[in-house]
Design a protein around this motif. Sequence first.
Motif, PDB file in Angstrom:
ATOM      1  N   ASP A 174       0.821  -1.213   0.000  1.00  0.00           N
ATOM      2  CA  ASP A 174       0.000   0.000   0.000  1.00  0.00           C
ATOM      3  C   ASP A 174       0.856   1.265   0.000  1.00  0.00           C
ATOM      4  O   ASP A 174       0.525   2.258  -0.624  1.00  0.00           O
ATOM      5  CB  ASP A 174      -0.934  -0.037   1.220  1.00  0.00           C
ATOM      6  CG  ASP A 174      -1.865  -1.237   1.137  1.00  0.00           C
ATOM      7  OD1 ASP A 174      -2.719  -1.247   0.233  1.00  0.00           O
ATOM      8  OD2 ASP A 174      -1.695  -2.185   1.937  1.00  0.00           O
ATOM      9  N   VAL A 175       1.970   1.197   0.739  1.00  0.00           N
ATOM     10  CA  VAL A 175       2.895   2.340   0.768  1.00  0.00           C
ATOM     11  C   VAL A 175       4.277   1.806   0.410  1.00  0.00           C
ATOM     12  O   VAL A 175       4.736   0.815   0.986  1.00  0.00           O
ATOM     13  CB  VAL A 175       2.936   3.006   2.161  1.00  0.00           C
ATOM     14  CG1 VAL A 175       3.940   4.160   2.178  1.00  0.00           C
ATOM     15  CG2 VAL A 175       1.544   3.505   2.552  1.00  0.00           C
ATOM     16  N   PHE A 176       4.923   2.469  -0.564  1.00  0.00           N
ATOM     17  CA  PHE A 176       6.249   2.035  -1.013  1.00  0.00           C
ATOM     18  C   PHE A 176       7.211   3.206  -0.814  1.00  0.00           C
ATOM     19  O   PHE A 176       7.067   4.250  -1.426  1.00  0.00           O
ATOM     20  CB  PHE A 176       6.183   1.643  -2.488  1.00  0.00           C
ATOM     21  CG  PHE A 176       7.395   0.891  -2.963  1.00  0.00           C
ATOM     22  CD1 PHE A 176       7.514  -0.470  -2.747  1.00  0.00           C
ATOM     23  CD2 PHE A 176       8.417   1.551  -3.636  1.00  0.00           C
ATOM     24  CE1 PHE A 176       8.632  -1.171  -3.199  1.00  0.00           C
ATOM     25  CE2 PHE A 176       9.535   0.854  -4.085  1.00  0.00           C
ATOM     26  CZ  PHE A 176       9.636  -0.509  -3.868  1.00  0.00           C
ATOM     27  N   ARG A 205       4.122   1.419  -8.096  1.00  0.00           N
ATOM     28  CA  ARG A 205       3.103   2.389  -8.506  1.00  0.00           C
ATOM     29  C   ARG A 205       2.103   1.735  -9.446  1.00  0.00           C
ATOM     30  O   ARG A 205       0.894   1.944  -9.333  1.00  0.00           O
ATOM     31  CB  ARG A 205       3.762   3.585  -9.188  1.00  0.00           C
ATOM     32  CG  ARG A 205       2.755   4.700  -9.523  1.00  0.00           C
ATOM     33  CD  ARG A 205       3.356   5.877 -10.244  1.00  0.00           C
ATOM     34  NE  ARG A 205       4.607   6.300  -9.648  1.00  0.00           N
ATOM     35  CZ  ARG A 205       5.807   5.977 -10.126  1.00  0.00           C
ATOM     36  NH1 ARG A 205       5.915   5.237 -11.213  1.00  0.00           N
ATOM     37  NH2 ARG A 205       6.898   6.397  -9.530  1.00  0.00           N
ATOM     38  N   ARG A 206       2.621   0.922 -10.360  1.00  0.00           N
ATOM     39  CA  ARG A 206       1.747   0.224 -11.319  1.00  0.00           C
ATOM     40  C   ARG A 206       0.707  -0.623 -10.592  1.00  0.00           C
ATOM     41  O   ARG A 206      -0.417  -0.780 -11.041  1.00  0.00           O
ATOM     42  CB  ARG A 206       2.621  -0.667 -12.217  1.00  0.00           C
ATOM     43  CG  ARG A 206       2.015  -1.008 -13.571  1.00  0.00           C
ATOM     44  CD  ARG A 206       2.913  -1.955 -14.341  1.00  0.00           C
ATOM     45  NE  ARG A 206       3.174  -3.215 -13.636  1.00  0.00           N
ATOM     46  CZ  ARG A 206       2.315  -4.215 -13.516  1.00  0.00           C
ATOM     47  NH1 ARG A 206       1.133  -4.122 -14.038  1.00  0.00           N
ATOM     48  NH2 ARG A 206       2.639  -5.317 -12.850  1.00  0.00           N
ATOM     49  N   GLN A 207       1.120  -1.126  -9.409  1.00  0.00           N
ATOM     50  CA  GLN A 207       0.192  -1.981  -8.648  1.00  0.00           C
ATOM     51  C   GLN A 207      -0.642  -1.187  -7.653  1.00  0.00           C
ATOM     52  O   GLN A 207      -1.308  -1.759  -6.805  1.00  0.00           O
ATOM     53  CB  GLN A 207       0.981  -3.069  -7.923  1.00  0.00           C
ATOM     54  CG  GLN A 207       1.673  -4.017  -8.881  1.00  0.00           C
ATOM     55  CD  GLN A 207       2.384  -5.126  -8.127  1.00  0.00           C
ATOM     56  OE1 GLN A 207       1.761  -5.980  -7.532  1.00  0.00           O
ATOM     57  NE2 GLN A 207       3.707  -5.077  -8.133  1.00  0.00           N
ATOM     58  N   GLY A 208      -0.531   0.135  -7.723  1.00  0.00           N
ATOM     59  CA  GLY A 208      -1.421   0.980  -6.931  1.00  0.00           C
ATOM     60  C   GLY A 208      -0.864   1.480  -5.610  1.00  0.00           C
ATOM     61  O   GLY A 208      -1.603   2.069  -4.817  1.00  0.00           O
ATOM     62  N   VAL A 242       6.699   7.013  -2.129  1.00  0.00           N
ATOM     63  CA  VAL A 242       7.323   8.122  -1.393  1.00  0.00           C
ATOM     64  C   VAL A 242       8.841   8.010  -1.516  1.00  0.00           C
ATOM     65  O   VAL A 242       9.402   6.923  -1.341  1.00  0.00           O
ATOM     66  CB  VAL A 242       6.948   8.064   0.110  1.00  0.00           C
ATOM     67  CG1 VAL A 242       7.521   9.251   0.870  1.00  0.00           C
ATOM     68  CG2 VAL A 242       5.433   7.989   0.286  1.00  0.00           C
ATOM     69  N   GLU A 243       9.498   9.126  -1.793  1.00  0.00           N
ATOM     70  CA  GLU A 243      10.963   9.154  -1.808  1.00  0.00           C
ATOM     71  C   GLU A 243      11.473  10.022  -0.657  1.00  0.00           C
ATOM     72  O   GLU A 243      10.972  11.132  -0.446  1.00  0.00           O
ATOM     73  CB  GLU A 243      11.477   9.733  -3.129  1.00  0.00           C
ATOM     74  CG  GLU A 243      12.999   9.815  -3.159  1.00  0.00           C
ATOM     75  CD  GLU A 243      13.554  10.397  -4.446  1.00  0.00           C
ATOM     76  OE1 GLU A 243      13.173  11.535  -4.819  1.00  0.00           O
ATOM     77  OE2 GLU A 243      14.382   9.718  -5.087  1.00  0.00           O
ATOM     78  N   ILE A 244      12.452   9.513   0.074  1.00  0.00           N
ATOM     79  CA  ILE A 244      13.111  10.308   1.121  1.00  0.00           C
ATOM     80  C   ILE A 244      14.577  10.431   0.722  1.00  0.00           C
ATOM     81  O   ILE A 244      15.312   9.428   0.699  1.00  0.00           O
ATOM     82  CB  ILE A 244      12.967   9.654   2.511  1.00  0.00           C
ATOM     83  CG1 ILE A 244      11.490   9.513   2.880  1.00  0.00           C
ATOM     84  CG2 ILE A 244      13.725  10.470   3.568  1.00  0.00           C
ATOM     85  CD1 ILE A 244      11.231   8.808   4.204  1.00  0.00           C
ATOM     86  N   ASN A 245      14.992  11.627   0.363  1.00  0.00           N
ATOM     87  CA  ASN A 245      16.354  11.853  -0.113  1.00  0.00           C
ATOM     88  C   ASN A 245      16.565  13.368  -0.178  1.00  0.00           C
ATOM     89  O   ASN A 245      15.743  14.069  -0.765  1.00  0.00           O
ATOM     90  CB  ASN A 245      16.511  11.233  -1.524  1.00  0.00           C
ATOM     91  CG  ASN A 245      17.960  11.153  -1.971  1.00  0.00           C
ATOM     92  OD1 ASN A 245      18.751  12.055  -1.695  1.00  0.00           O
ATOM     93  ND2 ASN A 245      18.298  10.097  -2.661  1.00  0.00           N
ATOM     94  N   ASP A 298       4.748   9.849  -5.688  1.00  0.00           N
ATOM     95  CA  ASP A 298       3.556  10.572  -5.225  1.00  0.00           C
ATOM     96  C   ASP A 298       3.931  11.646  -4.204  1.00  0.00           C
ATOM     97  O   ASP A 298       3.278  12.668  -4.094  1.00  0.00           O
ATOM     98  CB  ASP A 298       2.568   9.582  -4.583  1.00  0.00           C
ATOM     99  CG  ASP A 298       2.001   8.622  -5.611  1.00  0.00           C
ATOM    100  OD1 ASP A 298       1.547   9.102  -6.668  1.00  0.00           O
ATOM    101  OD2 ASP A 298       2.051   7.397  -5.370  1.00  0.00           O
ATOM    102  N   LEU A 299       4.983  11.374  -3.436  1.00  0.00           N
ATOM    103  CA  LEU A 299       5.404  12.319  -2.397  1.00  0.00           C
ATOM    104  C   LEU A 299       6.927  12.285  -2.303  1.00  0.00           C
ATOM    105  O   LEU A 299       7.520  11.198  -2.269  1.00  0.00           O
ATOM    106  CB  LEU A 299       4.787  11.899  -1.049  1.00  0.00           C
ATOM    107  CG  LEU A 299       5.185  12.696   0.182  1.00  0.00           C
ATOM    108  CD1 LEU A 299       4.675  14.142   0.079  1.00  0.00           C
ATOM    109  CD2 LEU A 299       4.604  12.040   1.454  1.00  0.00           C
ATOM    110  N   VAL A 300       7.548  13.471  -2.279  1.00  0.00           N
ATOM    111  CA  VAL A 300       9.000  13.550  -2.105  1.00  0.00           C
ATOM    112  C   VAL A 300       9.271  14.302  -0.813  1.00  0.00           C
ATOM    113  O   VAL A 300       8.771  15.415  -0.617  1.00  0.00           O
ATOM    114  CB  VAL A 300       9.670  14.273  -3.300  1.00  0.00           C
ATOM    115  CG1 VAL A 300      11.162  14.453  -3.045  1.00  0.00           C
ATOM    116  CG2 VAL A 300       9.440  13.498  -4.594  1.00  0.00           C
ATOM    117  N   LEU A 301      10.031  13.682   0.068  1.00  0.00           N
ATOM    118  CA  LEU A 301      10.418  14.328   1.321  1.00  0.00           C
ATOM    119  C   LEU A 301      11.925  14.572   1.233  1.00  0.00           C
ATOM    120  O   LEU A 301      12.730  13.657   1.443  1.00  0.00           O
ATOM    121  CB  LEU A 301      10.060  13.441   2.517  1.00  0.00           C
ATOM    122  CG  LEU A 301       8.563  13.165   2.668  1.00  0.00           C
ATOM    123  CD1 LEU A 301       8.301  12.137   3.767  1.00  0.00           C
ATOM    124  CD2 LEU A 301       7.793  14.460   2.953  1.00  0.00           C
TER     125      LEU A 301
END
Length: 254
Positions: free
Chosen positions: A192-194, A214-217, A221-224, A235-238
Motif C-alpha cells: 500500500d505504501v512504497f 506504482r503500477r500496482q497501486g 514516497v521518496e526520502i532523499n 507521489d510524495l518527495v520528502l
Amino acid sequence: MTGPLPGEELPGEELLVERLRQGGRLSVVTGAGVSAASGVPTFRDAGGLWRGFRAEELATPQAFARDPEAVWEWYDWRRGQIAACDPNPAHETLAAWSRRPGFRLVTQNVDGLHERAGTEAVVRFHGSIWELGCWDGCAEAPARWWDDSVPLDPRPPRCPACGGLARPGVVWFGEGIDPAVLEAALGATACDVFLVVGTSSLVHPAAGLIDEARRQGAFTVEINPEATPVSESADLVLPGPAEAVLPRVDAALT
Ligand code: OAD
C-alpha cells in the motif's frame, strides 16, 4: 533562511503519517544514503572514491579477474570502515516498523546495518559484504559463507573447499540478481505504501521497483535530500535526511 531548519517537519510529512496510520502493507527500499549518518560513505557523493576509482571500476568480475588483490584491498578497507560504524536512527526506525504486519525491506546496502539494528528478513538485493563465495564456483563450497574478520587474513581470502580464490559475496556490475532475491523484491512491490530511501535510483533493476509498486497501486514516497530520476514520478518527495525524517514520522505516528 531558505528551506526547513534541521529537525523541522517537511511539507508533506503528514501525508506519509496519515498513510501509515491506515495500517496497510509497507515496503521500503534503501540505498547508501540510509547509512550515511552512520559514517559509511555513499558511492556517488564526495567520499565515494577509493584511490581515485569509482565503484563501477572496482565492483566488476572483470576488475576482480584482472587484479583480485586490489579489489580485495578495497573491500577489506570498506569492511574495516563499516565495522567501526553503528546503525543510526533511520535504521532503528525501520527496525521498529519491521514489526508491523506486512512490512518488507529490500536493501541495496551490503553493510548489514539494517540487520544489526534488529530488522529481520531483510532482502539483500546486492548481497552482503560479510559473506564470501568461491570465485571458481567449486561444487564443494557453499554458495556463500560468513566471514566478518577485520582485517582479512589472509588477503585475498581463499575458498575453504578448493583452496582457490574467494570473492566478496556481493552482486557486481554486470552480474544478475539471484532469482529468489529478485522474486522477493518484486513481491515487496505489492503493497500500500512504497518508500524509497537514500538511493540515487540510478542502478537497475533496484531503481525500477518503485515503478512496479506504482503500477500496482501503491502510494510511492521518496526520502532523499537530493532529487533523483524517480523524484518526478513519486507521489510524495520528502527532501530531507533519512535519519531525521524517519524518526520524526515515527514520533508523529505514536
Ligand atoms: P549512491 O551513492 O548512488 O546514492 C546515495 C543517495 O543517498 C544519494 O541520492 C544521496 O542524495 C542520498 N543521501 C545521502 N545522504 C542521505 C541521507 N542522510 N538520507 C537520505 N539520503 C541520503 O548509493 P545507492 O543508490 O545505494 O551497487 O547505489 C546503488 C548501488 O550502486 C549500490 O548498491 C552499489 C553501487 O555501486 C553495487 O555495488 C552493485
